[in-house]
Design an enzyme around this catalytic site. Structure first.
Site, PDB file in Angstrom:
ATOM      1  N   LYS A 134       0.848  -1.188   0.000  1.00 42.08           N
ATOM      2  CA  LYS A 134       0.000   0.000   0.000  1.00 42.08           C
ATOM      3  C   LYS A 134       0.887   1.243   0.000  1.00 42.08           C
ATOM      4  O   LYS A 134       1.977   1.246   0.575  1.00 42.08           O
ATOM      5  CB  LYS A 134      -0.882  -0.041   1.249  1.00 42.08           C
ATOM      6  CG  LYS A 134      -1.940   1.043   1.351  1.00 42.08           C
ATOM      7  CD  LYS A 134      -2.769   0.817   2.607  1.00 42.08           C
ATOM      8  CE  LYS A 134      -3.874   1.841   2.755  1.00 42.08           C
ATOM      9  NZ  LYS A 134      -4.715   1.570   3.954  1.00 42.08           N
ATOM     10  N   SER A 209      -9.262   1.816   2.763  1.00 37.72           N
ATOM     11  CA  SER A 209      -8.309   2.564   1.972  1.00 37.72           C
ATOM     12  C   SER A 209      -7.254   1.702   1.264  1.00 37.72           C
ATOM     13  O   SER A 209      -6.406   2.234   0.540  1.00 37.72           O
ATOM     14  CB  SER A 209      -7.588   3.573   2.873  1.00 37.72           C
ATOM     15  OG  SER A 209      -6.911   2.925   3.937  1.00 37.72           O
ATOM     16  N   SER A 233     -10.136  -0.585   6.687  1.00 41.97           N
ATOM     17  CA  SER A 233      -9.389  -0.243   5.470  1.00 41.97           C
ATOM     18  C   SER A 233      -8.766  -1.429   4.756  1.00 41.97           C
ATOM     19  O   SER A 233      -8.424  -1.332   3.578  1.00 41.97           O
ATOM     20  CB  SER A 233      -8.291   0.770   5.797  1.00 41.97           C
ATOM     21  OG  SER A 233      -8.838   2.021   6.109  1.00 41.97           O
TER      22      SER A 233
END
EC number: 3.5.1.4
Length: 538
Positions: A134, A209, A233
Site C-alpha cells: 500500500k 483505503s 481499510s
C-alpha cells in the site's frame, strides 16, 4: 488562467508513473476493453498478451511461489517478471498503482537467483516472493503521497521497518498501490492518481483505503499485498474483491516509519496486515515476519514469536454469528460438526460515535492543512464522512478523555458478553470466534458516501480479525424482500445504497471473523478451516 498547483502535481506524477511501464507491456489500442466492458478479470487469459507459463506463475498463491522457488523449480526472475507484467496491465485497466519499481525488482530477483545457485539455499522464508505494498509504506527513493498532492516529489529516505524486514526475509518490492486521500474513505480515490476500479465490475469500487492492493491481488497481479486497517481499510477491500485478509492486533506487525494521517491519535491504532488469495499465505506472512524479530527494531512491536501451538484447534468449535450490529441490519459449519449460535450485537451505534469523535478530535484540521497546501479539494465522500468539516469542532482535552473512558467501558462490556456465551456453546468454552458482515452491502458504485459499515468494533477494541470470501451477488436471489423493514435511519440508508442486485453485478461477498486480542494464530487457523468447509467457487 494558471492551472492550480495540485493539477500540475497530479499530471507530473501520472506521467512519471506511465513512463515506467515498458512499451511491450502496454495494451494495444485494438485490444483495450471499451469503457462499457465492466468485467476484466479474465483479460490476461483472453488478451493473448501472456504466455501459458506467465498465466500459471501469476495464478499461484504466495505459498506456492515460495515452495517452488525453494526447490529450484521456479526462478525468482521468471516469477517477478511475470507479476510485474501483470501489474502493468492491471494499472492500465484498473488504475491501481502509484509507484512502479519494476527495474529494481528484477535486479533484486537476479541477485536472489544467483545466491540460490551459489549457496544451494534461500536467504529466508520469502525468498523470491514479489510483494506489493500500500502507498503508505515507505520505500527508499519513492514517494509515499497517501493521496495528497502536497506529499508528492518527496521521496522516502529510508524503508519502513516492515519493508526492511520482509526484504531481509527474501521478499521483492515491485509496486506500491493506490489509496484514498486522507486514508479515511471506503473507496480508493485521490486527486493525484484518480480512482481505482474493481476488476469484476469496473463500475464498482474495490473499497478503501487499501483498495489498490485489493485490485492487484484479486487480478493476480500480486501474490500477497500489505495493507493497513484502522476502521475497515483492509477488511472492506478484501470483502469487495473475494480475498482473505488479516487485521492483527496492534504490535504483531510493525507499523514503524509508515506514512500516515492522524499522527499522534493513539486511542484507535492503525495496523498493517496481509491481503491474499489463500489463508495459508496469511500464515506465511505472519510467521516469516515474526521470525525476523521485529521487536528488536520497533519498540511498538510485541516480543511475540509465531506460536504454532495456538494453531491447533479443538475438534469442535463454536462460532457466534451476528447478522448485523443492532444498528444496521452457517449451515455448512454445522454440517462439519461445529456449533453456531446467535450473538446479539447491539454496540454498533456507540462504537461508531466513539470512533468518529476520536478521528475528528482536531476538528478536521489535519485534512484541511494538507489539502490547502496545494489548493486541492476534498472529495464529496470525505466531506460526507466528516459531516462537512466546517461544522466539526475540535474536542477539548476533557472531552477526549471522556471518550477514551467510554472506550474502556465498552471493551469490558464486550468481553463480558463474549465470556457469557460459555453456557450456550456446548464446548465448555466461550465462542471461538464471531462471524459477521464486513459491510452492509457488496462492492458499491463509485462515489458512494457510505452511511455505515461494520469495521469499527474490531478497530476500537483491537481485536484480531480475519476476512474470508463467501459468495457473489446473485441477480435472482438477492432482491430486497418486500417484507423488509429498516431498524434505523442508517439501516434504511444502507439498503438505499444497495437498491437492487443489478447495481452490484459480479460483486463478491465476504464476511469477517473476529477473535480476541492477539489471537492471530487461532484466527488464521479458523480461516483455513472455514475455507475448507465452504469450498467457495465463484
Amino acid at each position: 488562467m494558471t492551472e492550480p498547483t495540485w493539477k500540475t502535481v497530479a499530471s507530473e506524477k501520472q506521467q512519471q508513473r506511465e513512463s515506467k511501464i515498458p512499451s511491450e507491456w502496454q495494451i494495444p489500442k485494438s485490444s483495450h476493453p471499451a469503457p462499457e466492458v465492466t468485467f476484466v478479470q479474465d483479460f490476461p487469459a483472453k488478451s493473448g498478451m501472456f504466455t501459458n507459463r506467465e498465466l500459471q506463475l501469476t495464478a499461484a498463491t504466495a505459498s506456492d511461489v515460495t515452495a517452488k522457488i525453494s526447490t529450484g523449480e521456479w526462478t525468482a526472475v521468471e516469477v517477478t517478471t511475470a507479476v510485474c507484467k501483470r501489474a502493468a496491465v492491471a494499472q492500465q485497466l484498473l488504475n491501481c498503482v502509484t509507484e512502479i519499481c519494476f527495474d529494481q525488482a528484477i535486479a533484486r530477483a537476479k541477485e536472489l537467483d544467483a545466491y540460490f545457485e551459489k549457496e544451494g539455499k534461500t536467504v529466508g522464508p520469502l525468498h523470491g516472493l514479489p510483494i506489493s505494498f500500500k502507498d503508505q509504506f515507505n520505500v527508499k527513493g519513492f514517494d509515499s503521497t497517501i493521496g495528497y498532492c502536497s506529499y508528492a516529489s518527496k521521496p522516502a529516505t529510508a524503508d519502513s521497518t516492515l519493508v526492511k524486514l520482509l526484504v531481509k526475509a527474501g521478499a521483492i518490492i515491485y509496486v506500491k498501490s493506490n489509496v484514498p486521500i486522507t486514508l479515511m474513505m471506503g473507496e480508493s480515490f485521490n486527486n493525484i492518481f484518480g480512482r481505482t476500479l474493481n476488476p469484476r465490475n469496473r463500475e464498482l469500487t474495490t473499497g478503501g483505503s487499501s483498495g489498490g492492493e485489493a485490485a492487484l491481488v484479486t487480478f493476480c497481479a500480486s501474490f500477497l499485498g500489505v495493507g493497513t486497517d484502522i476502521g475497515g481499510s483492509l477488511r472492506i477491500p478484501c470483502s469487495f474483491t473475494g480475498l482473505y485478509g488479516l487485521r492483527p492486533s496492534h504490535g504483531r506487525v510493525s507499523y514503524q516509519h509508515v506514512q500516515n494521517t492522524l499522527l499522534g491519535q493513539e486511542a484507535v491504532r492503525s495496523c498493517a496486515g496481509p491481503m491474499c488469495r489463500a489463508p495459508e499465505d496469511i500464515r506465511l506472512f505472519m510467521s516469516s515476519l515474526a521470525a525476523q524479530q521485529p521487536w528488536l527494531w520497533d519498540p511498538q512491536s510485541l516480543p511475540l514469536p509465531w506460536r504454532a501451538e495456538e494453531e491447533v484447534l479443538p475438534k469442535k468449535l463454536c462460532f457466534g454469528f451476528a447478522l448485523g450490529d443492532g444498528h444496521v441490519g452457517p449451515k455448512k459449519l454445522k454440517q462439519a460438526g461445529h456449533a453456531v449460535i446467535n450473538f446479539n450485537l447491539t454496540e454498533g451505534k456507540e462504537v461508531n460515535e466513539i470512533m468518529n469523535k476520536m478521528f475528528t478530535a482536531d476538528g478536521g484540521a489535519e485534512f484541511q492543512r494538507d489539502t490547502d497546501a496545494t489548493g486541492e479539494p476534498l472529495p464529496p465522500t470525505v466531506e460526507y464522512w466528516l459531516g462537512h468539516s466546517s461544522q466539526i469542532k475540535a474536542s477539548t482535552v476533557s472531552e477526549t478523555w471522556k471518550n477514551q473512558h467510554k472506550k474502556a467501558l465498552l471493551a469490558q462490556k464486550f468481553l463480558e458478553k463474549w465470556q457469557a456465551t460459555k453456557g450456550r456453546t456446548g464446548t465448555s468454552r466461550p465462542i471461538d470466534g464471531l462471524i459477521m458482515p464486513s459491510t452492509p452491502f457488496p462492492a458499491s458504485r463509485h462515489g458512494s458516501g457510505w452511511p455505515w459499515h461494520f469495521g469499527d468494533l474490531s478497530a476500537l477494541l483491537d481485536l484480531t480479525t480475519g476476512v474470508f470470501p463467501v459468495t457473489r451477488v446473485n441477480l435472482e436471489k438477492d432482491a430486497v424482500p418486500p417484507s423488509w423493514t429498516p431498524m434505523s435511519v442508517k439501516d434504511k440508508e444502507a439498503m438505499d445504497y444497495y437498491e437492487k442486485p443489478e447495481n452490484h453485478e459480479n460483486a463478491l461477498v465476504g464476511l469477517q471473523l473476529i477473535g480476541r486480542r492477539l489471537e492471530e494464530e487461532k484466527v488464521t487457523a479458523m480461516l483455513t478451516l472455514i475455507r475448507n468447509v465452504l469450498e467457495v467457487d465463484y
